[in-house]
Write an enzyme that holds these catalytic residues in place. Sequence first.
Site, mmCIF file in Angstrom:
data_model
loop_
_atom_site.group_PDB
_atom_site.id
_atom_site.type_symbol
_atom_site.label_atom_id
_atom_site.label_comp_id
_atom_site.label_asym_id
_atom_site.label_seq_id
_atom_site.Cartn_x
_atom_site.Cartn_y
_atom_site.Cartn_z
ATOM 1 N N HIS A 195 0.861 -1.188 0.000
ATOM 2 C CA HIS A 195 0.000 0.000 0.000
ATOM 3 C C HIS A 195 0.894 1.233 0.000
ATOM 4 O O HIS A 195 1.655 1.459 0.936
ATOM 5 C CB HIS A 195 -0.886 -0.021 1.246
ATOM 6 C CG HIS A 195 -2.055 0.885 1.198
ATOM 7 N ND1 HIS A 195 -1.952 2.262 1.193
ATOM 8 C CD2 HIS A 195 -3.389 0.614 1.160
ATOM 9 C CE1 HIS A 195 -3.158 2.789 1.162
ATOM 10 N NE2 HIS A 195 -4.041 1.808 1.138
ATOM 11 N N HIS A 202 -2.456 3.293 11.186
ATOM 12 C CA HIS A 202 -1.247 4.099 11.284
ATOM 13 C C HIS A 202 -1.380 5.224 12.311
ATOM 14 O O HIS A 202 -2.474 5.621 12.699
ATOM 15 C CB HIS A 202 -0.832 4.667 9.921
ATOM 16 C CG HIS A 202 -1.816 5.627 9.305
ATOM 17 N ND1 HIS A 202 -3.057 5.254 8.862
ATOM 18 C CD2 HIS A 202 -1.716 6.951 9.017
ATOM 19 C CE1 HIS A 202 -3.689 6.275 8.338
ATOM 20 N NE2 HIS A 202 -2.906 7.332 8.430
ATOM 21 N N GLU A 236 -5.035 14.944 10.253
ATOM 22 C CA GLU A 236 -5.797 14.618 9.054
ATOM 23 C C GLU A 236 -7.281 14.913 9.254
ATOM 24 O O GLU A 236 -7.942 14.262 10.065
ATOM 25 C CB GLU A 236 -5.619 13.140 8.696
ATOM 26 C CG GLU A 236 -4.173 12.711 8.493
ATOM 27 C CD GLU A 236 -4.035 11.226 8.258
ATOM 28 O OE1 GLU A 236 -5.080 10.529 8.193
ATOM 29 O OE2 GLU A 236 -2.899 10.737 8.151
ATOM 30 N N TYR A 239 -16.682 5.982 1.453
ATOM 31 C CA TYR A 239 -15.227 5.869 1.557
ATOM 32 C C TYR A 239 -14.862 4.425 1.869
ATOM 33 O O TYR A 239 -15.469 3.792 2.754
ATOM 34 C CB TYR A 239 -14.726 6.814 2.645
ATOM 35 C CG TYR A 239 -13.251 6.716 2.918
ATOM 36 C CD1 TYR A 239 -12.323 6.888 1.897
ATOM 37 C CD2 TYR A 239 -12.782 6.451 4.205
ATOM 38 C CE1 TYR A 239 -10.963 6.801 2.149
ATOM 39 C CE2 TYR A 239 -11.427 6.375 4.468
ATOM 40 C CZ TYR A 239 -10.516 6.544 3.436
ATOM 41 O OH TYR A 239 -9.174 6.457 3.683
ATOM 42 N N HIS A 242 -8.414 13.042 12.640
ATOM 43 C CA HIS A 242 -7.474 12.167 13.325
ATOM 44 C C HIS A 242 -6.211 12.982 13.543
ATOM 45 O O HIS A 242 -5.518 13.348 12.592
ATOM 46 C CB HIS A 242 -7.195 10.916 12.488
ATOM 47 C CG HIS A 242 -8.432 10.127 12.188
ATOM 48 N ND1 HIS A 242 -8.704 9.597 10.935
ATOM 49 C CD2 HIS A 242 -9.506 9.824 12.961
ATOM 50 C CE1 HIS A 242 -9.862 8.971 10.972
ATOM 51 N NE2 HIS A 242 -10.368 9.093 12.187
ATOM 52 N N HIS A 260 -5.364 5.485 13.977
ATOM 53 C CA HIS A 260 -6.614 5.385 13.208
ATOM 54 C C HIS A 260 -6.400 4.405 12.066
ATOM 55 O O HIS A 260 -5.300 3.940 11.809
ATOM 56 C CB HIS A 260 -7.067 6.752 12.706
ATOM 57 C CG HIS A 260 -6.057 7.514 11.930
ATOM 58 N ND1 HIS A 260 -4.972 8.126 12.504
ATOM 59 C CD2 HIS A 260 -5.943 7.768 10.601
ATOM 60 C CE1 HIS A 260 -4.247 8.742 11.598
ATOM 61 N NE2 HIS A 260 -4.814 8.522 10.416
#
Length: 447
Positions: free
Chosen positions: A301, A344, A350, A359, A374, A380
């Site tokens: 990712h 992470h 964010e 989403y 976050h 999160h």
Amino acid sequence: MTTTISNLKNVYEYHQGFGNHFASEALKDALPKGQNTPQKCPYNLYAEQLSGTAFTVPRTHNQRTWLYRIRPSVVHTPFVRNTSVNDLLVSKFGCEDVLITPTQIRWSPFDLPGAEDKINFVQGLKSLAGAGDPACRSGLGIHIYSANTDMGKTAFYNSDGDFLIVPQQGTLDIFTEFGKMKVAPNEIAVIQRGVRYSVSLPDGNSRGYVLEVFGAHFELPDLGPIGSNGLANPRDFLTPKAAFEEENDVEWQIVTKFNGQMFSAKQTHTPFDVVAWHGNYAPYKYDLANFCVVNSVSFDHIDPSIFTVLTAKSDTPGVAVADFVIFPPRWAVTEKTFRPPYFHRNCMSEFMGLIAGDYDGKSDGFSPGGGSLHSAMTPHGPDAAVFEAASSAELKPVYVGRNNQAFMFETSFMLSLTHWGFETCGKVQENYYKAWQNLENKFNGTL
């Protein structure tokens, strides 16, 4: 006596390109030839410079535009403090009148004005979070807007910073000193510090998000190893061509946000009387559908920085005051990979919003017109339902996010919350933390 002359045949015509020095005129030969300030301008216009940077910054960073207008913008009454315009638009986040929490926060969709209310774009701005102070040219603010009526004979300019506007519902018809822009959901607009504009709402009820930066301007991110193409391409950014009106003996209200407070002045002519202009400091719009997504075609990712549309850089290389990041429709083809956003913690804050659809990192509760925050170093990631589904999904090529559009305002600053955003808006989801409570201990000590 009132006279009105308009030359709006150029309405919604645009120059293409990001950061270009454009020359634009609504009347032939309205731009002076060979110099910026001739003794007498064509058509008896006034020359006025709008500077977005200090005169002495390096040429590569200098931003300014010359406006040739029917009357200079200095013709107005003194500014007076006007608390009736909006008392929920906050700019000073270093004071004690803010709230601080590291807890993950999510908001349900923010309310639209009731039919009995008449709320224009500026009146409908409300602050959620931010950091810093415009007086020191450092920081940012995150706001939402909800409105249902035109601004009429009112124009606004922000003395504190640049606005990046993200419509979620309803088209914005924006008349600026540089010309007109029509900005629909899935498009964005950037209107820089000092630019005057008025917003009409052809669709009625409108709602969206605003990212305000105090000390920097937005620019395209560096592409590095990606090369010369990809992400947001400069040619897809649109800046309005010159279009003007002339009005005499018609009262206008000029509203400005100055050092975190609202002021207004009056004048008897339209602020949109710029017949010609040239420069590189001008508002622009961008269609998010034009974003060229890059991603992994093998495994793992890739960090979300690959989705950056615009960035406002800090003085530290590689660290942003603010990034505007989107998560657009795209193909996912990675092998042996957990495909949704990974769990992470990082050094950035964010704020996420949703323009349309669902989403892929959340299964429930994150809706268009709402948002989430976050904060720096707060953990999160996907909720339990998304984790379970993605952990056992067949890893075949799949198109992610069809008809969806999520975005993120990311910043290196630690954000404080406003009282409206955390206490009185009534949209904070108190049980958001429960999205992760069903993530079980599945540890198996043998392979």
